[in-house]
Design a protein around this motif. Structure first.
Motif, PDB file in Angstrom:
ATOM      1  N   GLU A 114       0.832  -1.212   0.000  1.00 28.22           N
ATOM      2  CA  GLU A 114       0.000   0.000   0.000  1.00 28.22           C
ATOM      3  C   GLU A 114       0.862   1.256   0.000  1.00 28.22           C
ATOM      4  N   LEU A 115       1.912   1.245   0.840  1.00 31.76           N
ATOM      5  CA  LEU A 115       2.773   2.426   0.932  1.00 31.76           C
ATOM      6  C   LEU A 115       3.667   2.577  -0.294  1.00 31.76           C
ATOM      7  N   LYS A 116       4.049   1.473  -0.913  1.00 38.00           N
ATOM      8  CA  LYS A 116       4.833   1.550  -2.148  1.00 38.00           C
ATOM      9  C   LYS A 116       4.055   2.297  -3.233  1.00 38.00           C
ATOM     10  N   ALA A 117       2.779   2.000  -3.341  1.00 35.70           N
ATOM     11  CA  ALA A 117       1.955   2.697  -4.334  1.00 35.70           C
ATOM     12  C   ALA A 117       1.882   4.188  -4.041  1.00 35.70           C
ATOM     13  N   LYS A 118       1.766   4.545  -2.759  1.00 32.12           N
ATOM     14  CA  LYS A 118       1.710   5.955  -2.372  1.00 32.12           C
ATOM     15  C   LYS A 118       3.041   6.649  -2.672  1.00 32.12           C
ATOM     16  N   ALA A 119       4.143   6.001  -2.326  1.00 31.76           N
ATOM     17  CA  ALA A 119       5.457   6.598  -2.551  1.00 31.76           C
ATOM     18  C   ALA A 119       5.717   6.792  -4.039  1.00 31.76           C
ATOM     19  N   LYS A 120       5.336   5.798  -4.826  1.00 35.38           N
ATOM     20  CA  LYS A 120       5.534   5.886  -6.273  1.00 35.38           C
ATOM     21  C   LYS A 120       4.724   7.038  -6.852  1.00 35.38           C
ATOM     22  N   ALA A 121       3.490   7.178  -6.384  1.00 37.40           N
ATOM     23  CA  ALA A 121       2.620   8.248  -6.870  1.00 37.40           C
ATOM     24  C   ALA A 121       3.163   9.622  -6.519  1.00 37.40           C
ATOM     25  N   GLN A 122       3.909   9.699  -5.399  1.00 40.69           N
ATOM     26  CA  GLN A 122       4.465  10.979  -4.969  1.00 40.69           C
ATOM     27  C   GLN A 122       5.861  11.247  -5.526  1.00 40.69           C
ATOM     28  N   GLY A 123       6.360  10.351  -6.363  1.00 40.15           N
ATOM     29  CA  GLY A 123       7.679  10.551  -6.961  1.00 40.15           C
ATOM     30  C   GLY A 123       8.831  10.237  -6.029  1.00 40.15           C
TER      31      GLY A 123
ATOM     32  N   TRP B  25      10.644   7.548  -5.416  1.00 37.77           N
ATOM     33  CA  TRP B  25      10.835   6.201  -5.961  1.00 37.77           C
ATOM     34  C   TRP B  25      12.180   6.106  -6.658  1.00 37.77           C
ATOM     35  N   ASN B  26      12.920   5.027  -6.403  1.00 40.55           N
ATOM     36  CA  ASN B  26      14.220   4.788  -7.042  1.00 40.55           C
ATOM     37  C   ASN B  26      15.182   5.957  -6.857  1.00 40.55           C
ATOM     38  N   LEU B  27      15.144   6.565  -5.694  1.00 39.41           N
ATOM     39  CA  LEU B  27      16.002   7.726  -5.444  1.00 39.41           C
ATOM     40  C   LEU B  27      17.488   7.354  -5.434  1.00 39.41           C
ATOM     41  N   PHE B  28      17.783   6.084  -5.205  1.00 44.18           N
ATOM     42  CA  PHE B  28      19.175   5.620  -5.124  1.00 44.18           C
ATOM     43  C   PHE B  28      19.851   5.584  -6.489  1.00 44.18           C
ATOM     44  N   MET B  29      19.077   5.359  -7.554  1.00 38.08           N
ATOM     45  CA  MET B  29      19.642   5.061  -8.871  1.00 38.08           C
ATOM     46  C   MET B  29      20.346   6.285  -9.456  1.00 38.08           C
ATOM     47  N   PRO B  30      21.672   6.194  -9.652  1.00 33.58           N
ATOM     48  CA  PRO B  30      22.390   7.350 -10.210  1.00 33.58           C
ATOM     49  C   PRO B  30      22.013   7.587 -11.667  1.00 33.58           C
ATOM     50  N   GLY B  31      22.060   8.828 -12.075  1.00 29.36           N
ATOM     51  CA  GLY B  31      21.716   9.172 -13.445  1.00 29.36           C
ATOM     52  C   GLY B  31      20.222   9.038 -13.705  1.00 29.36           C
ATOM     53  N   ARG B  32      19.852   9.245 -14.946  1.00 24.53           N
ATOM     54  CA  ARG B  32      18.436   9.169 -15.329  1.00 24.53           C
ATOM     55  C   ARG B  32      18.183   8.135 -16.419  1.00 24.53           C
TER      56      ARG B  32
ATOM     57  N   PHE C  71      10.202   2.786  -0.758  1.00 27.25           N
ATOM     58  CA  PHE C  71      10.664   3.720  -1.786  1.00 27.25           C
ATOM     59  C   PHE C  71      11.482   3.008  -2.867  1.00 27.25           C
ATOM     60  N   ASN C  72      11.439   1.675  -2.866  1.00 31.43           N
ATOM     61  CA  ASN C  72      12.206   0.839  -3.792  1.00 31.43           C
ATOM     62  C   ASN C  72      13.701   1.133  -3.695  1.00 31.43           C
ATOM     63  N   CYS C  73      14.151   1.340  -2.462  1.00 29.31           N
ATOM     64  CA  CYS C  73      15.556   1.685  -2.210  1.00 29.31           C
ATOM     65  C   CYS C  73      16.195   0.737  -1.202  1.00 29.31           C
ATOM     66  N   SER C  74      15.737  -0.516  -1.158  1.00 29.43           N
ATOM     67  CA  SER C  74      16.228  -1.437  -0.136  1.00 29.43           C
ATOM     68  C   SER C  74      17.297  -2.373  -0.692  1.00 29.43           C
TER      69      SER C  74
ATOM     70  N   LEU D 202      13.003  -2.173 -11.137  1.00 28.69           N
ATOM     71  CA  LEU D 202      12.816  -0.735 -11.029  1.00 28.69           C
ATOM     72  C   LEU D 202      11.358  -0.373 -10.768  1.00 28.69           C
ATOM     73  N   GLU D 203      10.470  -1.202 -11.264  1.00 28.44           N
ATOM     74  CA  GLU D 203       9.047  -0.959 -11.051  1.00 28.44           C
ATOM     75  C   GLU D 203       8.561  -1.494  -9.705  1.00 28.44           C
ATOM     76  N   GLY D 204       9.442  -2.253  -9.014  1.00 26.18           N
ATOM     77  CA  GLY D 204       9.062  -2.800  -7.717  1.00 26.18           C
ATOM     78  C   GLY D 204       8.149  -4.007  -7.806  1.00 26.18           C
ATOM     79  N   ARG D 205       8.100  -4.675  -8.975  1.00 29.98           N
ATOM     80  CA  ARG D 205       7.222  -5.825  -9.155  1.00 29.98           C
ATOM     81  C   ARG D 205       7.845  -7.124  -8.673  1.00 29.98           C
ATOM     82  N   ILE D 206       9.193  -7.189  -8.646  1.00 24.89           N
ATOM     83  CA  ILE D 206       9.886  -8.385  -8.176  1.00 24.89           C
ATOM     84  C   ILE D 206      10.995  -7.967  -7.222  1.00 24.89           C
ATOM     85  N   ARG D 207      11.607  -8.973  -6.594  1.00 25.66           N
ATOM     86  CA  ARG D 207      12.784  -8.743  -5.762  1.00 25.66           C
ATOM     87  C   ARG D 207      13.898  -9.670  -6.224  1.00 25.66           C
TER      88      ARG D 207
END
Length: 403
Positions: free
Chosen positions: A48-57, A59-66, A95-98, A125-130
């Motif tokens: 539930e919180l992953k969906a909220k975090a993704k909607a608020q941008g 998400w994937n804050l760790f990933m360098p570059g774009r 936040f998909n940063c684990s 990156l989409e948080g669908r798998i681990r």
């Protein structure tokens, strides 16, 4: 040297803190209750919180570059954000940063083929798998990666994998779909650093057995967990090879540098929160007729705790800054210093906070015991203190003796 965060980072800090306050802290006990009902599946509250975090941008804050949908933050910019996430052990996943997914995503981004990226990086990156990173072995000193014994033998168009691994973080999670496995394709190569390779093994591949979960200081760390895995004639296509034969050590070194500093960032968050808890505790607890906060020994302890947290923070920020300026390899000295000192000092801060909470500090009523466990195993994860001290000491002697 500018110690002020940029306006963008400050804005992200504010948004993350607001999200934690509104959604994460109030649900710590909900998480604990839900995870006990279905141990190796993400609790509904996390999804539930992953969906909220993704909607608020957020998400994937760790990933360098774009290039791969990252936020475009530097290591230095990401550090204060990871610290906020580290205040709750499971919050980074929201936040998909684990870990270990962050490090594994960077491996896919840096070393994988376009086909491998399409199949595995995109859903991560989409948080669908681990995912899991499978390197440590029970029968050898895996802190020296050249010691790994798992066999990866070429046979026609396939690799055949045999051996046992353990402490594969994330492997217990039901949604862990891909395993990055390090072993030896050329055990007789005279160059010990060219003997290893890394291959991708999908969950459910015949011959791969997740033998058992492993606890750390009694914590099972659901839902991701740590696992012992047996590979018994596991066959994968040669297209599952990462980068090339003999490049496994190179991949490991490229992956573990950022992973180590990310752990430090999160430990700082846990230690900072422990310090805050300690201050509230001593200000509201009365013993022998007066507040604990009026006791000289308590004030001294709080002063030491605050100083240790700030030392950790500055050391980690300096390492992150050097990584950004000259690259991870050239920053290995400061990365090692942070990896040695931050978990140790953070552990000491959390331990002192537990002491101020008395017996309650050892229970699940507070976050402290779980944070204590995390800081302690960070002194072994991604290489034990002694290995980093050995390498750092050698480097410092070479540099300073030449002056």
């Amino acid at each position: 040297m500018d110690f002020q965060h940029s306006p963008r980072v400050t804005e992200l800090q504010n948004r993350l803190n607001a999200f934690m306050k509104e959604h994460v802290y109030p649900n710590e006990h909900t998480f604990a209750e839900q995870v006990q009902k279905n141990r190796w599946v993400s609790p509904p509250i996390v999804e539930e919180l992953k969906a909220k975090a993704k909607a608020q941008g957020l998400w994937n804050l760790f990933m360098p570059g774009r290039e791969h949908g990252g936020a475009g933050l530097t290591n230095l910019e990401y550090a204060p954000l990871a610290e906020i996430m580290g205040r709750v052990f499971w919050a980074a996943e929201v936040f998909n940063c684990s870990a270990p997914d962050t490090g594994n995503m960077e491996v896919f981004a840096r070393y994988a083929t376009p086909e491998q990226q399409k199949k595995w990086l995109e859903p991560l990156l989409e948080g669908r798998i681990r995912s899991a990173y499978v390197m440590t072995e029970p029968n050898v000193a895996s802190s020296d990666a050249t010691n790994v014994e798992l066999s990866i033998r070429a046979e026609g168009d396939e690799y055949v994998i045999n051996g046992t691994k353990w402490f594969a973080t994330g492997a217990m999670h039901e949604n862990c779909k891909i395993f990055i496995v390090m072993g030896k394709t050329d055990p007789d190569n005279p160059n010990r650093h060219l003997q290893q390779s890394q291959v991708l093994v999908e969950r459910g591949t015949p011959g791969m057995l997740i033998k058992r979960p492993l606890s750390t200081l009694g914590y099972w760390e659901e839902p991701h967990g740590h696992a012992e895995i047996v590979f018994d004639n596991v066959r994968v296509p040669k297209s599952n090879l990462l980068l090339g034969e003999g490049r496994g050590f190179e991949i490991a070194q490229g992956r573990l540098g950022p992973g180590r500093i990310h752990h430090c960032m999160r430990v700082i968050g846990a230690a900072q929160r422990a310090l805050e808890y300690a201050c509230k505790r001593v200000e509201n607890r009365v013993a022998f007729g007066k507040k604990l906060s009026t006791q000289g020994s308590v004030r001294e302890a709080i002063a030491v705790m605050a100083s240790k947290v700030e030392m950790c923070r500055l050391m980690t920020l300096r390492a992150a800054d050097k990584m950004d300026r000259v690259g991870n390899k050239e920053a290995k000295d400061l990365i090692a210093m942070a990896k040695i000192m931050v978990p140790q000092l953070g552990f000491e801060v959390i331990d002192m906070a537990i002491q101020m909470h008395g017996a309650g500090g050892l229970t699940g009523d507070y976050f402290l015991a779980e944070a204590f466990n995390y800081a302690r195993w960070c002194r072994i994860a991604d290489g034990p203190d002694q290995v980093h001290m050995m390498a750092l000491g050698k480097q410092v002697i070479q540099e300073l003796s030449a002056l």
